[in-house]
Design a protein around this motif. Structure first.
Motif, PDB file in Angstrom:
ATOM      1  N   PHE A 306      59.231  61.455   2.758  1.00 30.23           N
ATOM      2  CA  PHE A 306      58.184  60.175   2.624  1.00 30.23           C
ATOM      3  C   PHE A 306      57.565  60.624   1.104  1.00 30.23           C
ATOM      4  CE2 PHE A 306      53.786  59.526   2.307  1.00 30.23           C
ATOM      5  CZ  PHE A 306      53.539  58.184   2.547  1.00 30.23           C
ATOM      6  N   PHE A 307      57.328  61.829   0.950  1.00 28.50           N
ATOM      7  CA  PHE A 307      56.965  62.235  -0.375  1.00 28.50           C
ATOM      8  C   PHE A 307      57.820  61.997  -1.577  1.00 28.50           C
ATOM      9  CE2 PHE A 307      56.635  65.812  -3.632  1.00 28.50           C
ATOM     10  CZ  PHE A 307      55.394  65.693  -4.039  1.00 28.50           C
ATOM     11  N   THR A 308      59.367  62.131  -1.462  1.00 30.30           N
ATOM     12  CA  THR A 308      60.159  61.675  -2.128  1.00 30.30           C
ATOM     13  C   THR A 308      60.152  60.169  -2.549  1.00 30.30           C
ATOM     14  OG1 THR A 308      61.629  63.432  -1.425  1.00 30.30           O
ATOM     15  CG2 THR A 308      62.877  61.748  -2.737  1.00 30.30           C
ATOM     16  N   GLN A 309      59.844  59.241  -1.519  1.00 32.77           N
ATOM     17  CA  GLN A 309      60.063  57.921  -1.409  1.00 32.77           C
ATOM     18  C   GLN A 309      58.598  57.571  -2.179  1.00 32.77           C
ATOM     19  OE1 GLN A 309      62.624  56.043  -0.921  1.00 32.77           O
ATOM     20  NE2 GLN A 309      61.625  54.002  -1.019  1.00 32.77           N
ATOM     21  N   PHE A 310      57.793  58.428  -1.794  1.00 30.28           N
ATOM     22  CA  PHE A 310      56.207  57.908  -2.297  1.00 30.28           C
ATOM     23  C   PHE A 310      56.324  57.751  -4.060  1.00 30.28           C
ATOM     24  CE2 PHE A 310      51.808  58.883  -3.453  1.00 30.28           C
ATOM     25  CZ  PHE A 310      51.138  58.009  -3.031  1.00 30.28           C
ATOM     26  N   GLN A 311      57.219  58.851  -4.560  1.00 34.58           N
ATOM     27  CA  GLN A 311      56.975  59.057  -5.985  1.00 34.58           C
ATOM     28  C   GLN A 311      57.839  57.858  -6.392  1.00 34.58           C
ATOM     29  OE1 GLN A 311      55.302  61.342  -7.590  1.00 34.58           O
ATOM     30  NE2 GLN A 311      54.947  62.227  -5.496  1.00 34.58           N
ATOM     31  N   LYS A 312      58.795  57.351  -5.827  1.00 33.16           N
ATOM     32  CA  LYS A 312      59.324  56.208  -6.337  1.00 33.16           C
ATOM     33  C   LYS A 312      58.694  54.879  -6.053  1.00 33.16           C
ATOM     34  CE  LYS A 312      64.248  57.503  -4.726  1.00 33.16           C
ATOM     35  NZ  LYS A 312      65.212  57.261  -3.894  1.00 33.16           N
ATOM     36  N   ALA A 313      57.835  54.976  -5.003  1.00 40.11           N
ATOM     37  CA  ALA A 313      56.728  53.683  -4.863  1.00 40.11           C
ATOM     38  C   ALA A 313      55.992  53.658  -5.992  1.00 40.11           C
ATOM     39  CB  ALA A 313      56.459  53.677  -3.325  1.00 40.11           C
ATOM     40  N   MET A 314      55.324  54.784  -6.242  1.00 39.03           N
ATOM     41  CA  MET A 314      54.537  54.738  -7.328  1.00 39.03           C
ATOM     42  C   MET A 314      54.831  54.364  -8.641  1.00 39.03           C
ATOM     43  SD  MET A 314      51.704  56.175  -5.797  1.00 39.03           S
ATOM     44  CE  MET A 314      52.627  55.236  -4.508  1.00 39.03           C
ATOM     45  N   GLY A 315      56.112  54.517  -9.077  1.00 39.63           N
ATOM     46  CA  GLY A 315      56.748  53.913 -10.116  1.00 39.63           C
ATOM     47  C   GLY A 315      56.754  52.326 -10.121  1.00 39.63           C
ATOM     48  N   ALA A 316      57.109  51.931  -9.063  1.00 37.95           N
ATOM     49  CA  ALA A 316      57.398  50.412  -8.453  1.00 37.95           C
ATOM     50  C   ALA A 316      55.903  49.797  -8.713  1.00 37.95           C
ATOM     51  CB  ALA A 316      57.842  50.330  -7.285  1.00 37.95           C
ATOM     52  N   THR A 317      54.970  50.680  -7.952  1.00 38.49           N
ATOM     53  CA  THR A 317      53.643  49.928  -8.106  1.00 38.49           C
ATOM     54  C   THR A 317      53.122  49.623  -9.571  1.00 38.49           C
ATOM     55  OG1 THR A 317      53.110  51.057  -5.923  1.00 38.49           O
ATOM     56  CG2 THR A 317      51.356  50.570  -7.178  1.00 38.49           C
ATOM     57  N   GLU A 318      53.224  50.686 -10.284  1.00 39.92           N
ATOM     58  CA  GLU A 318      52.790  50.561 -11.978  1.00 39.92           C
ATOM     59  C   GLU A 318      53.257  49.122 -12.528  1.00 39.92           C
ATOM     60  OE1 GLU A 318      53.850  53.652 -14.458  1.00 39.92           O
ATOM     61  OE2 GLU A 318      52.303  54.813 -13.695  1.00 39.92           O
ATOM     62  N   ARG A 319      54.566  48.869 -12.200  1.00 37.34           N
ATOM     63  CA  ARG A 319      55.207  47.750 -12.620  1.00 37.34           C
ATOM     64  C   ARG A 319      54.684  46.530 -12.032  1.00 37.34           C
ATOM     65  NH1 ARG A 319      57.682  51.906 -13.308  1.00 37.34           N
ATOM     66  NH2 ARG A 319      58.919  52.414 -14.987  1.00 37.34           N
ATOM     67  N   ILE A 320      54.576  46.442 -10.630  1.00 33.18           N
ATOM     68  CA  ILE A 320      54.118  45.370 -10.024  1.00 33.18           C
ATOM     69  C   ILE A 320      52.571  45.028 -10.345  1.00 33.18           C
ATOM     70  CG2 ILE A 320      53.412  44.565  -7.796  1.00 33.18           C
ATOM     71  CD1 ILE A 320      55.740  46.064  -6.438  1.00 33.18           C
ATOM     72  N   VAL A 321      51.783  46.138 -10.510  1.00 31.25           N
ATOM     73  CA  VAL A 321      50.295  45.984 -11.037  1.00 31.25           C
ATOM     74  C   VAL A 321      50.287  45.246 -12.308  1.00 31.25           C
ATOM     75  CG1 VAL A 321      48.058  47.178 -11.306  1.00 31.25           C
ATOM     76  CG2 VAL A 321      49.403  47.427  -9.236  1.00 31.25           C
ATOM     77  N   ALA A 322      51.183  46.122 -13.202  1.00 29.64           N
ATOM     78  CA  ALA A 322      51.242  45.398 -14.592  1.00 29.64           C
ATOM     79  C   ALA A 322      51.446  43.919 -14.678  1.00 29.64           C
ATOM     80  CB  ALA A 322      52.007  46.145 -15.351  1.00 29.64           C
ATOM     81  N   VAL A 323      52.063  43.325 -13.998  1.00 29.06           N
ATOM     82  CA  VAL A 323      52.290  41.937 -14.029  1.00 29.06           C
ATOM     83  C   VAL A 323      51.191  41.336 -13.261  1.00 29.06           C
ATOM     84  CG1 VAL A 323      54.044  40.027 -12.946  1.00 29.06           C
ATOM     85  CG2 VAL A 323      55.141  42.038 -13.534  1.00 29.06           C
ATOM     86  N   LEU A 324      50.596  41.731 -12.258  1.00 25.53           N
ATOM     87  CA  LEU A 324      49.504  41.222 -11.839  1.00 25.53           C
ATOM     88  C   LEU A 324      48.099  41.065 -12.495  1.00 25.53           C
ATOM     89  CD1 LEU A 324      49.828  42.547  -7.817  1.00 25.53           C
ATOM     90  CD2 LEU A 324      50.386  40.175  -8.694  1.00 25.53           C
ATOM     91  N   HIS A 325      48.022  41.903 -13.425  1.00 27.60           N
ATOM     92  CA  HIS A 325      46.991  41.834 -14.236  1.00 27.60           C
ATOM     93  C   HIS A 325      47.124  41.372 -15.778  1.00 27.60           C
ATOM     94  CE1 HIS A 325      45.719  44.876 -11.254  1.00 27.60           C
ATOM     95  NE2 HIS A 325      44.314  44.720 -11.870  1.00 27.60           N
ATOM     96  N   ASN A 326      48.299  40.507 -15.733  1.00 28.26           N
ATOM     97  CA  ASN A 326      48.307  40.018 -17.054  1.00 28.26           C
ATOM     98  C   ASN A 326      47.506  38.628 -17.040  1.00 28.26           C
ATOM     99  OD1 ASN A 326      50.628  40.514 -19.151  1.00 28.26           O
ATOM    100  ND2 ASN A 326      51.401  41.221 -17.265  1.00 28.26           N
ATOM    101  N   GLU A 327      47.152  38.017 -18.046  1.00 35.38           N
ATOM    102  CA  GLU A 327      46.706  36.929 -18.392  1.00 35.38           C
ATOM    103  C   GLU A 327      47.063  35.654 -17.755  1.00 35.38           C
ATOM    104  OE1 GLU A 327      46.025  36.197 -22.681  1.00 35.38           O
ATOM    105  OE2 GLU A 327      44.530  37.864 -22.740  1.00 35.38           O
ATOM    106  N   GLU A 328      46.313  34.850 -17.186  1.00 32.64           N
ATOM    107  CA  GLU A 328      46.783  33.733 -16.519  1.00 32.64           C
ATOM    108  C   GLU A 328      46.489  32.601 -17.161  1.00 32.64           C
ATOM    109  OE1 GLU A 328      45.384  33.390 -12.454  1.00 32.64           O
ATOM    110  OE2 GLU A 328      46.020  35.444 -11.844  1.00 32.64           O
TER     111      GLU A 328
END
Length: 594
Positions: A306-328
């Motif tokens: 879980f710890f290993t997968q969690f580190q991967k998920a953190m990187g994925a989260t950064e990119r998803i959040v970056a898209v979600l916080h762009n101007e609309e």
């Protein structure tokens, strides 16, 4: 166009971003609570079994072995199995629900981002955000979270019971925890960096695949297979290197965990054997101790994964959040209603640039009168298509204003404004699907077969549609690849006719066609233009000559406005343009202007 930000900004902490992302997906709280309760029940039963085993070992004899004890033990195993299975299922279902919510938010966001965002983003990278990154988050929740939650509860419960049973033995075992943390922490950071790089490279590789496969005919006609193979191979090699680095870290994590586990087992058996021989603990307690150790060790392995997968998920989260916080884009339904009357559209000293210091339009002013044809002509790169983008409100002018009557178009409802516009471009886009799907695309009402056929007839598309095996149900292929250029243009014109726009914008709609197709498309355009305010980027001579008004643009500046006759007499550049670009001879010029 006004743009708005989302209410919150990305958090600096990755785990906070992750938690906020999960909460924003509206997880089913009741379902999650039931899963956790069942998980607690399953773990609670598993914690009782070693104590039962301890009593059996300490007082074992055939006389003491009662059927009730066997029934209770079997019942405990059954309860643990059923509760654990249902808990895992509910957590898995919750995970899929959460990821579906994230994908829904991300898809909705992608559709309301302004055109300017896509100018600076690659389709493949956005596809990777939508599929690969959300898939990593899904894997964390559905494949690792449930086992880890059970594991944490099992570990805590086991440690508490062991402290009560024999705190000295427990302390010997707990010495391994800080040692493990000191080893695992730097490995976790390394895994995070590797995962982040791998996700970036996956997005770039996906972008290459999308570009090459969608333009495979261009690749083959240009003999570019070798070049594109090298580009793809670079991505494959880079992903391989990241995978090897990830494998190295995992090759350290698992053996270290096994080393710690085996060391603990040997130490506890040795130390426990001494205590049993000295009478400080019973054999049953030692057996129970070892059983509890396995209830700690096995979950520890799950938690490591879980710890290993969690580190991967953190990187994925950064990119998803970056898209979600762009101007609309602004809310399509916000703004004042668009006046129903046909009013003039006025451009007042409009200036625009895609990049600072590189103006595309400078102080552009002219009026599009209702019911008239206004032609925009001039050398390539003068800003003609950019004017269309501003009128569609894909972008907002940096200065100046565009008004519909007296109203700035930026203050009018975006949805209603775009409903008034019919746009036919030089290479009209076609979606994968049937001809009927393409003609009806974007129509927000039920369209009858008669309406579709009438629009196709006015667009001179019915002549070739009738010759197709499946007629209007013919599949056109990705981007309409099964249709010719003239056929695609006539379907686009039929689509515009079905919308019944009051403002028609034609962007060199016949420039890429052969002479036969051009005649058919121009006839369709004549039907489409009838009774409508029309703005056309002119390519065809008759369109320019017959236009009510011609606006000549050079390098983003309007240098002449008038009829064809007026500009031929007063504008040297337009006269040269008519001779060269429109293939108009001097004799024809005299005949037209006389």
């Amino acid at each position: 166009m006004e743009c708005r930000y989302m209410d919150t900004k990305p958090s600096t902490g990755n785990w906070r971003q992750f938690v906020a992302l999960i909460r924003g997906a509206n997880p089913p709280k009741l379902q999650l609570a039931i899963a956790l309760i069942l998980s607690l029940a399953s773990t609670g039963v598993s914690l009782v079994i070693p104590l039962f085993t301890k009593n059996m070992v300490d007082g074992f004899s055939l006389d003491n072995l009662q059927p009730l004890h066997i029934v209770l033990l079997v019942a405990a195993f059954l309860i643990q199995t059923v509760a654990g299975g249902v808990s895992i299922y509910l957590l898995s279902r919750t995970g899929h629900r959460i990821v579906a919510g994230i994908r829904d938010k991300l898809w909705k966001k992608l559709l309301v981002l302004p055109v300017s965002y896509y100018d600076n983003s690659q389709t493949g990278e956005l596809t990777s955000r939508m599929t690969n990154d959300t898939g990593i988050v899904r894997g964390l929740i559905t494949e690792h979270l449930s086992g880890s939650l059970n594991g944490v509860i099992s570990m805590i419960g086991s440690i508490v019971i062991l402290l009560v049973m024999d705190w000295k033995m427990t302390l010997v075992m707990l010495v391994a925890i800080p040692v493990t943390v000191l080893i695992m922490a730097p490995l976790g950071k390394q895994m995070f960096k590797i995962s982040k790089g791998m996700q970036d490279e996956t997005a770039r590789f996906t972008s290459v695949l999308n570009m090459v496969l969608s333009e495979i005919r261009l690749v083959k006609s240009s003999n570019a297979e070798r070049r594109e193979y090298e580009n793809g191979k670079d991505g494959i090699t880079s992903l391989y290197r990241f995978g090897v680095r990830e494998g190295k870290v995992q090759a350290l994590i698992m053996p270290i965990m096994m080393l710690v586990i085996m060391g603990l087992v040997v130490a506890l058996i040795g130390y426990g054997g001494v205590r049993v021989s000295s009478g400080l603990m019973t054999a049953g307690e030692l057996v129970a101790f070892l059983l509890y150790l396995f209830q700690i060790v096995m979950p520890a392995t799950q938690i490591t994964q879980f710890f290993t997968q969690f580190q991967k998920a953190m990187g994925a989260t950064e990119r998803i959040v970056a898209v979600l916080h762009n101007e609309e884009e602004e809310d399509a339904e916000a703004g004042r209603p668009v006046p129903s009357a046909d009013l003039p559209i006025s451009l007042e000293r409009v200036a625009f640039s895609y990049k600072p210091g590189e103006p595309v339009l400078s102080g552009v002013s002219f009026t599009i009168e209702p019911g008239e044809v206004t032609a925009i002509v001039g050398p390539s790169g003068g800003g003609k298509t950019t004017l269309f983008s501003l009128l569609e409100r894909y972008y907002s002018p940096q200065s100046g204003a565009i008004r519909f009557g007296a109203e700035p178009i930026g203050e009018l409802s975006l949805e209603h404004w775009r409903k008034r516009i019919g746009y036919v471009s030089q290479d009209s886009p076609i979606i994968a699907g049937t001809i009927r799907d393409n003609i009806c695309y974007g129509t927000d009402r039920e369209v009858s077969t008669d309406e579709v056929e009438r629009a196709a007839s006015m667009a001179y598309a019915d002549t070739f549609i009738r010759d197709l095996p499946d007629g209007y149900e013919t599949e056109v292929g990705e981007r309409g690849i099964k249709l010719s250029g003239g056929q695609r243009q006539r379907i686009a014109i039929a689509r515009a006719l079905l919308r019944d726009p009051s403002l028609l914008m034609l962007d060199e709609a016949t420039s890429s066609l052969d002479s036969k197709s051009e005649v058919a498309v121009q006839q369709a355009l004549d039907n489409l233009m009838e009774g409508r305010t029309t703005l056309v980027i002119a390519h065809r001579l008759s369109t320019v000559i017959d236009a009510d008004r011609i606006v000549f643009i050079e390098k983003g500046v309007v240098t002449g406005i008038g009829t064809h006759k007026e500009l031929v007499g007063s504008h040297p550049m337009y006269r040269e343009f008519a001779e060269n670009q429109l293939k108009l001879s001097v004799d024809e010029m005299v005949n037209v202007t006389s």
